[in-house]
Structure formats: structure tokens, C-alpha cells
Design an enzyme around this catalytic site. Structure first.
Site, PDB file in Angstrom:
ATOM      1  N   HIS A  17     -17.620   4.271  -3.183  1.00  0.00           N
ATOM      2  CA  HIS A  17     -17.550   2.830  -3.467  1.00  0.00           C
ATOM      3  C   HIS A  17     -18.753   2.123  -2.833  1.00  0.00           C
ATOM      4  O   HIS A  17     -19.364   1.248  -3.443  1.00  0.00           O
ATOM      5  CB  HIS A  17     -16.266   2.221  -2.876  1.00  0.00           C
ATOM      6  CG  HIS A  17     -14.988   2.684  -3.511  1.00  0.00           C
ATOM      7  ND1 HIS A  17     -13.946   3.201  -2.793  1.00  0.00           N
ATOM      8  CD2 HIS A  17     -14.581   2.692  -4.800  1.00  0.00           C
ATOM      9  CE1 HIS A  17     -12.954   3.499  -3.606  1.00  0.00           C
ATOM     10  NE2 HIS A  17     -13.304   3.214  -4.836  1.00  0.00           N
ATOM     11  N   LYS A  41       0.228   1.720  -8.942  1.00  0.00           N
ATOM     12  CA  LYS A  41       0.308   2.796  -7.952  1.00  0.00           C
ATOM     13  C   LYS A  41       0.541   2.191  -6.568  1.00  0.00           C
ATOM     14  O   LYS A  41      -0.066   1.179  -6.208  1.00  0.00           O
ATOM     15  CB  LYS A  41      -0.930   3.693  -7.985  1.00  0.00           C
ATOM     16  CG  LYS A  41      -2.267   3.012  -7.886  1.00  0.00           C
ATOM     17  CD  LYS A  41      -3.384   4.043  -8.017  1.00  0.00           C
ATOM     18  CE  LYS A  41      -4.742   3.392  -7.937  1.00  0.00           C
ATOM     19  NZ  LYS A  41      -5.842   4.292  -8.225  1.00  0.00           N
ATOM     20  N   ARG A  93     -17.836   8.224 -12.418  1.00  0.00           N
ATOM     21  CA  ARG A  93     -18.091   9.429 -11.632  1.00  0.00           C
ATOM     22  C   ARG A  93     -18.324  10.643 -12.516  1.00  0.00           C
ATOM     23  O   ARG A  93     -19.169  11.473 -12.245  1.00  0.00           O
ATOM     24  CB  ARG A  93     -16.919   9.698 -10.689  1.00  0.00           C
ATOM     25  CG  ARG A  93     -16.836   8.707  -9.550  1.00  0.00           C
ATOM     26  CD  ARG A  93     -15.521   8.813  -8.846  1.00  0.00           C
ATOM     27  NE  ARG A  93     -14.428   8.530  -9.774  1.00  0.00           N
ATOM     28  CZ  ARG A  93     -13.156   8.681  -9.507  1.00  0.00           C
ATOM     29  NH1 ARG A  93     -12.795   9.137  -8.345  1.00  0.00           N
ATOM     30  NH2 ARG A  93     -12.239   8.383 -10.402  1.00  0.00           N
ATOM     31  N   SER A 131     -10.322   8.077  -3.537  1.00  0.00           N
ATOM     32  CA  SER A 131      -9.550   7.624  -2.374  1.00  0.00           C
ATOM     33  C   SER A 131      -8.378   8.567  -2.105  1.00  0.00           C
ATOM     34  O   SER A 131      -8.018   8.790  -0.958  1.00  0.00           O
ATOM     35  CB  SER A 131      -9.038   6.204  -2.614  1.00  0.00           C
ATOM     36  OG  SER A 131     -10.120   5.335  -2.772  1.00  0.00           O
TER      37      SER A 131
HETATM   38  N1  COA Z   1     -16.339   6.439  -5.534  1.00  0.00           N
HETATM   39  C1  COA Z   1     -15.204   6.957  -5.108  1.00  0.00           C
HETATM   40  N2  COA Z   1     -14.033   6.786  -5.734  1.00  0.00           N
HETATM   41  C2  COA Z   1     -14.046   6.042  -6.840  1.00  0.00           C
HETATM   42  C3  COA Z   1     -15.200   5.461  -7.356  1.00  0.00           C
HETATM   43  C4  COA Z   1     -16.393   5.683  -6.653  1.00  0.00           C
HETATM   44  N3  COA Z   1     -17.547   5.163  -7.054  1.00  0.00           N
HETATM   45  N4  COA Z   1     -14.885   4.796  -8.480  1.00  0.00           N
HETATM   46  C5  COA Z   1     -13.576   4.947  -8.640  1.00  0.00           C
HETATM   47  N5  COA Z   1     -13.069   5.704  -7.667  1.00  0.00           N
HETATM   48  C6  COA Z   1     -11.695   6.153  -7.517  1.00  0.00           C
HETATM   49  C7  COA Z   1     -10.878   5.349  -6.584  1.00  0.00           C
HETATM   50  O1  COA Z   1     -11.044   5.819  -5.284  1.00  0.00           O
HETATM   51  C8  COA Z   1      -9.494   5.597  -7.117  1.00  0.00           C
HETATM   52  O2  COA Z   1      -9.033   6.823  -6.589  1.00  0.00           O
HETATM   53  P1  COA Z   1      -7.488   7.193  -6.457  1.00  0.00           P
HETATM   54  O3  COA Z   1      -6.858   7.033  -7.804  1.00  0.00           O
HETATM   55  O4  COA Z   1      -7.562   8.569  -5.977  1.00  0.00           O
HETATM   56  O5  COA Z   1      -6.899   6.239  -5.447  1.00  0.00           O
HETATM   57  C9  COA Z   1      -9.719   5.761  -8.622  1.00  0.00           C
HETATM   58  O6  COA Z   1     -11.062   6.071  -8.784  1.00  0.00           O
HETATM   59  C10 COA Z   1      -9.485   4.557  -9.466  1.00  0.00           C
HETATM   60  O7  COA Z   1      -9.444   3.448  -8.657  1.00  0.00           O
HETATM   61  P2  COA Z   1     -10.095   2.051  -8.811  1.00  0.00           P
HETATM   62  O8  COA Z   1     -11.533   2.068  -9.092  1.00  0.00           O
HETATM   63  O9  COA Z   1      -9.669   1.327  -7.597  1.00  0.00           O
HETATM   64  O10 COA Z   1      -9.472   1.513 -10.075  1.00  0.00           O
HETATM   65  P3  COA Z   1      -7.986   1.274 -10.413  1.00  0.00           P
HETATM   66  O11 COA Z   1      -7.709   2.160 -11.569  1.00  0.00           O
HETATM   67  O12 COA Z   1      -7.092   1.341  -9.243  1.00  0.00           O
HETATM   68  O13 COA Z   1      -8.064  -0.248 -10.825  1.00  0.00           O
HETATM   69  C11 COA Z   1      -8.853  -2.112 -12.129  1.00  0.00           C
HETATM   70  C12 COA Z   1      -8.911  -0.644 -11.859  1.00  0.00           C
HETATM   71  C13 COA Z   1      -8.693  -2.940 -10.875  1.00  0.00           C
HETATM   72  C14 COA Z   1     -10.204  -2.465 -12.727  1.00  0.00           C
HETATM   73  C15 COA Z   1      -7.723  -2.353 -13.153  1.00  0.00           C
HETATM   74  O14 COA Z   1      -6.523  -1.787 -12.697  1.00  0.00           O
HETATM   75  C16 COA Z   1      -7.497  -3.827 -13.432  1.00  0.00           C
HETATM   76  O15 COA Z   1      -8.333  -4.481 -13.990  1.00  0.00           O
HETATM   77  N6  COA Z   1      -6.346  -4.363 -13.048  1.00  0.00           N
HETATM   78  C17 COA Z   1      -6.004  -5.772 -13.216  1.00  0.00           C
HETATM   79  C18 COA Z   1      -5.018  -5.978 -14.352  1.00  0.00           C
HETATM   80  C19 COA Z   1      -5.733  -6.120 -15.672  1.00  0.00           C
HETATM   81  O16 COA Z   1      -6.613  -6.930 -15.856  1.00  0.00           O
HETATM   82  N7  COA Z   1      -5.296  -5.308 -16.614  1.00  0.00           N
HETATM   83  C20 COA Z   1      -5.818  -5.303 -17.940  1.00  0.00           C
HETATM   84  C21 COA Z   1      -6.963  -4.392 -18.029  1.00  0.00           C
HETATM   85  S1  COA Z   1      -7.368  -4.044 -19.691  1.00  0.00           S
END
Ligand code: COA
Length: 166
Positions: A17, A41, A93, A131
Site C-alpha cells: 500500500h 469482511k 498486483r 493484508s
Molecule cells: N499491496 C498490498 N496489498 C494490497 C494492495 C497493495 N498494493 N492492493 C490491494 N491489496 C490487498 C489488501 O491488502 C487486501 O488484502 P486482504 O483481502 O488480504 O485483506 C485486498 O487486496 C483488497 O483490499 P482493499 O484494497 O482494501 O480493497 P477492498 O476490496 O477491501 O475494498 C473498495 C475496495 C474500498 C474500493 C470497495 O470495497 C469499495 O469501494 N467500497 C465502498 C462501497 C462501494 O462504493 N461499493 C460499490 C462499488 S462498485
């Protein structure tokens, strides 16, 4: 003023990140890190802890001048609009991220055409990192030094000491 939001659950923030944060912040005047609170989650770290970790990391890497950290719930596009952002930043990624990210970006673009999603390819050395990997290693007392910024390591171990092995 060019503003972008970088949303995620950051449970906890990793070096992957941080890599995206550093690179994205060079392209904009302000990068707002949006810490999602209403995630389906269940997170190990509370919203306050996830925000605190990000604050410590931003301070340690001297990124405070360009970066703001906010928690949000509800729709990402509403959060982005409220921040006056023109861009949403996401990291890719591996090809496995692509389908989900494309769907997310396209849906968000239909909802708010003024806001575009910009993707950064994660540095090769962090392409395996997530994560949940960090959580799993920390849970069993393993070495997380290569995965998360130094300043939050002890907080992560302390958390697992408090909650016990899960
Ligand atoms: N380095 C390390 N890990 C990374 C990473 C990076 N560059 N990019 C993503 N990840 C990992 C995270 O650590 C996380 O790991 P985990 O699942 O093991 O915990 C995973 O990828 C995904 O996490 P994250 O990037 O936090 O995304 P998310 O899927 O939790 O959330 C949002 C994504 C916030 C963009 C999305 O849920 C959202 O927009 N929510 C709001 C509601 C909404 O608008 N919904 C309609 C959307 S169409």
C-alpha cells in the site's frame, strides 16, 4: 487542485500500500486515503487502529504535506465527490485483481462519469503481498518486517497478544 482518493480496508496497511501511496502522491496535489468502515469482511484492526497505523506511516515517510487520511462508509463515489476528487487510485498486483478492479472502476464510472479510476501496477517485490498474509504471519508470531512499515510492527504484535491467536 488535483485531488485523488485511495480507498481500501488497510487491515493493516502494508509496504505494498505504501508503495502505491508514495507513487500516487507524486501525481496529485492531494491524496486522500479513504479507510473503509462498512466492509463486509470483518477486520481484525478497528477503524481507529487502521487510521492510526496510516497516520504513523505517513509521518514516518514524511508524506504529511500531501496526504490526508479519512474514514468513510457508504459508496466510494460519494466519498470521492465529497473530497472533490477527480481520480480514484487503485493498485493492481496481479491478473487476479483485474476482473474485480475493472468491474469496480466501470461501475463507479457509470455512477459518476466525472471521476476516473487510475491504476498503479504494484512493484514486483510486493505483488504477492496482502493484508491477510500479514495477519496470518503475525497471528502465529512470524516475522513481518519485510511486509509492513517498521513503525507499526509492534502495534500489530501487541494486538495479537491482546486478542490471542485466532
Ligand atoms: N499491496 C498490498 N496489498 C494490497 C494492495 C497493495 N498494493 N492492493 C490491494 N491489496 C490487498 C489488501 O491488502 C487486501 O488484502 P486482504 O483481502 O488480504 O485483506 C485486498 O487486496 C483488497 O483490499 P482493499 O484494497 O482494501 O480493497 P477492498 O476490496 O477491501 O475494498 C473498495 C475496495 C474500498 C474500493 C470497495 O470495497 C469499495 O469501494 N467500497 C465502498 C462501497 C462501494 O462504493 N461499493 C460499490 C462499488 S462498485
Amino acid at each position: 487542485m488535483k485531488i485523488a482518493v485511495y480507498p481500501g480496508s488497510f487491515d493493516p496497511v502494508t509496504l505494498g500500500h505504501l508503495d502505491i501511496i508514495q507513487r500516487a502522491s507524486k501525481l496529485v496535489d492531494r491524496l486522500v486515503i479513504g479507510v473503509l468502515t462498512n466492509i463486509s469482511k470483518k477486520t481484525v484492526f478497528s477503524m481507529e487502529e487502521r487510521v492510526k497505523f496510516l497516520e504513523l506511516v505517513i509521518k514516518e515517510y514524511n508524506l504529511e504535506s500531501k496526504i490526508k487520511i479519512e474514514s468513510f462508509n457508504g459508496l466510494l463515489v460519494d466519498f470521492a465527490k465529497a473530497q472533490n476528487a477527480s481520480f480514484i487510485v487503485r493498485g493492481l498486483r496481479a491478473v487476479t485483481d483485474f476482473d474485480y478492479e475493472l468491474q469496480l472502476a466501470q461501475t463507479n464510472h457509470v455512477m459518476v462519469p466525472d471521476i476516473d479510476t487510475v491504476f498503479f501496477t504494484t512493484r514486483l517485490e510486493y505483488s504477492y503481498l496482502s493484508s491477510s498474509t500479514v495477519r496470518e504471519i503475525a497471528n502465529f508470531g512470524g516475522d513481518i518486517r519485510h511486509f509492513v512499515p517498521e513503525c507499526i510492527i509492534q502495534f500489530i504484535y501487541d494486538k495479537y497478544k491482546t486478542i490471542g491467536s485466532v
